[in-house]
Enzyme design. Structure first.
Site, PDB file in Angstrom:
ATOM      1  CB  CYS A   1     -89.669  -7.333 -81.096  1.00  0.00           C
ATOM      2  SG  CYS A   1     -88.259  -6.222 -81.338  1.00  0.00           S
TER       3      CYS A   1
ATOM      4  CG  HIS B   1     -87.734 -10.079 -77.332  1.00  0.00           C
ATOM      5  ND1 HIS B   1     -87.981 -10.908 -78.403  1.00  0.00           N
ATOM      6  CD2 HIS B   1     -87.139  -8.974 -77.842  1.00  0.00           C
ATOM      7  CE1 HIS B   1     -87.550 -10.326 -79.521  1.00  0.00           C
ATOM      8  NE2 HIS B   1     -87.036  -9.152 -79.195  1.00  0.00           N
TER       9      HIS B   1
ATOM     10  CD  GLU C   1     -89.419 -13.873 -76.429  1.00  0.00           C
ATOM     11  OE1 GLU C   1     -88.688 -13.585 -77.399  1.00  0.00           O
ATOM     12  OE2 GLU C   1     -90.425 -13.217 -76.117  1.00  0.00           O
TER      13      GLU C   1
END
Length: 204
Positions: free
Chosen positions: A79, A183, A185
């Site tokens: 990001c 993202h 994750e």
């Protein structure tokens, strides 16, 4: 595998990316200085924050960072971490790292900002050799939280795109540089698969 460094420039999601990597059995260390980058196998620039404060934190180490990347150190920007690789951003007044040519611009005002939620990846037809997207299907859903997006001068660095009011790069790959606007994750098993792909790249 040696340690992977996550640079702490005040981003808000360091814990989540650290935990995700530890689930993949990686030795991870959060660092606040890049003076000793040579002891790490790879560097991650995490992804929540504002452009100018993040650049202020990273600029004292710019030369060291460029040296490490130039010597082949793999780097993953997430990001904002990806956005800083470019020359400038409409979010701030400070210059970016200028590792990649291009700028970062705001999403169109015709849509709700920030863009927060799940969107599909559109994988480029010429991305068959993509590191991050190996084993990832076109149309895979990933999780975004952003108000800005990259506008690279060289479209060849873009491996996948997404759309939210406008089409924008979602995955950037250039040599040992990797970036995601989303993202990984927070993107479930597919996001973990992409992180695993990055880790497998480190074993080459």
């Amino acid at each position: 595998m040696s340690k992977i460094a996550i640079f702490d420039y005040g981003a808000g999601n360091i814990f989540s990316i650290k935990v995700a990597l530890e689930r993949l059995c990686v030795d991870v260390e959060v660092i606040r200085s890049m003076d000793n980058l040579d002891v790490y196998k790879a560097l991650i620039l995490p992804g929540v924050g504002n452009f100018d404060p993040a650049m202020k934190s990273i600029m004292p180490y710019k030369d060291r960072l460029l040296e490490a990347i130039g010597s082949g150190m793999p780097m993953l920007g997430i990001c904002l971490g990806m956005e800083m690789l470019f020359e400038r951003s409409e979010e701030g007044t400070l210059p970016g790292l200028s590792i990649l040519a291009g700028e970062v611009v705001m999403l169109p005002r015709s849509v709700k900002i920030p863009h927060m939620g799940w969107n599909r990846l559109r994988i480029n037809a010429n991305s068959s050799n993509s590191v991050l997207l190996n084993g990832i299907d076109d149309g895979t859903w990933v999780y975004f939280v952003h108000s800005y997006h990259a506008r690279p001068k060289d479209a060849r660095v873009v491996s996948a795109r997404s759309e939210y009011g406008v089409e924008f790069p979602a995955v950037i790959e250039y040599g040992n540089l990797f970036g995601t606007q989303f993202h990984p994750e927070k993107s479930g098993s597919d996001g973990m698969h992409m992180l695993s792909n990055f880790l497998n790249y480190l074993k080459r």
